[in-house]
Design a protein around this motif. Structure first.
Motif, PDB file in Angstrom:
ATOM      1  N   THR A   1      20.832 -31.136 -10.313  1.00  0.00           N
ATOM      2  CA  THR A   1      22.210 -30.802 -10.778  1.00  0.00           C
ATOM      3  C   THR A   1      22.652 -29.263 -10.493  1.00  0.00           C
ATOM      4  O   THR A   1      21.640 -28.479 -10.196  1.00  0.00           O
ATOM      5  CB  THR A   1      22.390 -30.676 -12.402  1.00  0.00           C
ATOM      6  N   ALA A   2      23.924 -29.001  -9.922  1.00  0.00           N
ATOM      7  CA  ALA A   2      24.084 -27.580  -9.719  1.00  0.00           C
ATOM      8  C   ALA A   2      25.390 -26.954 -10.676  1.00  0.00           C
ATOM      9  O   ALA A   2      26.213 -27.766 -11.123  1.00  0.00           O
ATOM     10  CB  ALA A   2      24.525 -27.492  -8.349  1.00  0.00           C
ATOM     11  N   TRP A   3      25.095 -25.894 -11.087  1.00  0.00           N
ATOM     12  CA  TRP A   3      26.464 -25.246 -11.877  1.00  0.00           C
ATOM     13  C   TRP A   3      27.060 -23.796 -11.278  1.00  0.00           C
ATOM     14  O   TRP A   3      26.126 -23.164 -10.699  1.00  0.00           O
ATOM     15  CB  TRP A   3      25.527 -24.966 -13.457  1.00  0.00           C
ATOM     16  N   GLY A   4      28.235 -23.988 -11.579  1.00  0.00           N
ATOM     17  CA  GLY A   4      28.963 -22.733 -11.150  1.00  0.00           C
ATOM     18  C   GLY A   4      28.797 -22.115  -9.964  1.00  0.00           C
ATOM     19  O   GLY A   4      28.656 -20.888  -9.614  1.00  0.00           O
ATOM     20  N   PRO A   5      29.341 -22.853  -8.748  1.00  0.00           N
ATOM     21  CA  PRO A   5      29.139 -22.440  -7.668  1.00  0.00           C
ATOM     22  C   PRO A   5      30.023 -21.084  -7.077  1.00  0.00           C
ATOM     23  O   PRO A   5      31.025 -21.174  -7.526  1.00  0.00           O
ATOM     24  CB  PRO A   5      29.551 -23.419  -6.439  1.00  0.00           C
ATOM     25  N   ILE A   6      29.766 -20.285  -6.513  1.00  0.00           N
ATOM     26  CA  ILE A   6      30.526 -19.118  -6.194  1.00  0.00           C
ATOM     27  C   ILE A   6      30.552 -18.904  -4.760  1.00  0.00           C
ATOM     28  O   ILE A   6      29.329 -18.650  -4.182  1.00  0.00           O
ATOM     29  CB  ILE A   6      30.082 -17.725  -6.714  1.00  0.00           C
ATOM     30  N   PHE A   7      31.620 -18.685  -3.922  1.00  0.00           N
ATOM     31  CA  PHE A   7      31.892 -18.316  -2.594  1.00  0.00           C
ATOM     32  C   PHE A   7      32.655 -17.366  -2.491  1.00  0.00           C
ATOM     33  O   PHE A   7      33.853 -17.494  -3.032  1.00  0.00           O
ATOM     34  CB  PHE A   7      32.304 -19.455  -1.542  1.00  0.00           C
ATOM     35  N   ALA A   8      32.261 -16.067  -2.271  1.00  0.00           N
ATOM     36  CA  ALA A   8      33.295 -15.054  -2.492  1.00  0.00           C
ATOM     37  C   ALA A   8      32.949 -14.065  -1.246  1.00  0.00           C
ATOM     38  O   ALA A   8      32.240 -13.754  -0.564  1.00  0.00           O
ATOM     39  CB  ALA A   8      32.703 -14.009  -3.805  1.00  0.00           C
TER      40      ALA A   8
END
Length: 262
Positions: free
Chosen positions: A199-206
């Motif tokens: 599982t993955a949580w809270g992806p950010i691409f900034a």
């Protein structure tokens, strides 16, 4: 006149134009549809769409020629709505992903910075995101996963073959992260590979050269937009002295409407 360092960029026919000269105080309106009703047993039921389209009201007192030319061309239909994108760098510095791309129907867990306890994204079949990016700009990607340390989790690539980053589970928070700088305007693809039971949580691409300290829900930028024909106000003023005379200038106001928002 020195143009203001406006946070807005318009992509028209594949090229980015800086919308300089915007008057401070831009109103961004949200249009998420909603409705409510009261059931027969007295409960109020509230329903709303996952999200709604936004609109930006931009005003110019001293507009740069490039900005006005781009807005008028977009309003006339040059490029089409699918190719006309608006980038808001105040939002892209937080998280460029769409908000609905930041959570799923998996088990809840802590995101970056342990600031948000969010529903996870199951990785049984993998997941990927595509983001339109500008040249010579540094970007950050980070996500929390439950892979073992040292596991290859995914990759970051682009349409030109200039970006090729392997994502590996590291120790600490967020666990999976990478920074890179684009060489040209491109579309970046971030892929988290299929991994049964993970599982993955809270992806950010900034759009940032520093590592974010906390998770922020996706801001959905850049986004497809339609440009309403700019309104023009013509001003006239008299000036005196040895070179007395009259001068005139035009103020502009324009509405930028998000389209294809889900």
């Amino acid at each position: 006149m020195i143009a203001t360092q406006s946070p807005y960029w318009l992509r028209l026919n594949g090229l980015w134009v800086h919308l300089e000269g915007v008057t401070p105080g831009v109103d961004v309106a949200m249009a998420r549809p909603s409705s409510s009703f009261i059931s027969t047993d007295g409960y109020q039921i509230w329903q709303r769409a996952p999200r709604g389209p936004r609109s930006w009201e931009l005003n110019y007192t001293y507009a740069t020629p490039d900005a006005i030319a781009a807005l008028q061309a977009a309003a006339a239909g040059v490029g089409g709505s699918t190719d006309t994108l608006l980038l808001d760098t105040t939002m892209s510095a937080q998280n460029m992903l769409a908000p609905e791309d930041c959570w799923g129907d998996g088990a809840a867990g802590w995101a970056l910075g342990a600031g948000v306890y969010i529903d996870g994204i199951p990785l049984d079949t993998g997941v990927s995101w595509e983001i339109s990016c500008r040249a010579d700009t540094t970007y950050f990607f980070g996500v929390v996963t439950d892979h073992s340390v040292g596991t290859t989790v995914g990759s970051i690539t682009d349409t030109d073959g200039d970006t090729d980053v392997t994502l590996t589970r590291q120790s600490g928070n967020p666990g999976v992260s990478a920074s890179f700088t684009t060489l040209a305007d491109t579309t970046i693809t971030v892929t988290l590979a299929a991994a049964a039971g993970k599982t993955a949580w809270g992806p950010i691409f900034a759009e940032t050269a520093t590592t974010p300290t906390a998770f922020v829900i996706g801001q959905g930028t850049p986004c497809p937009v339609a440009i309403v024909d700019p309104d023009i106000t013509v001003n006239r003023a008299w000036y005196g002295g040895n070179t007395a005379g009259e001068t005139s200038w035009a103020d502009y106001s324009v509405t930028i409407q998000e389209v294809a928002a889900q």
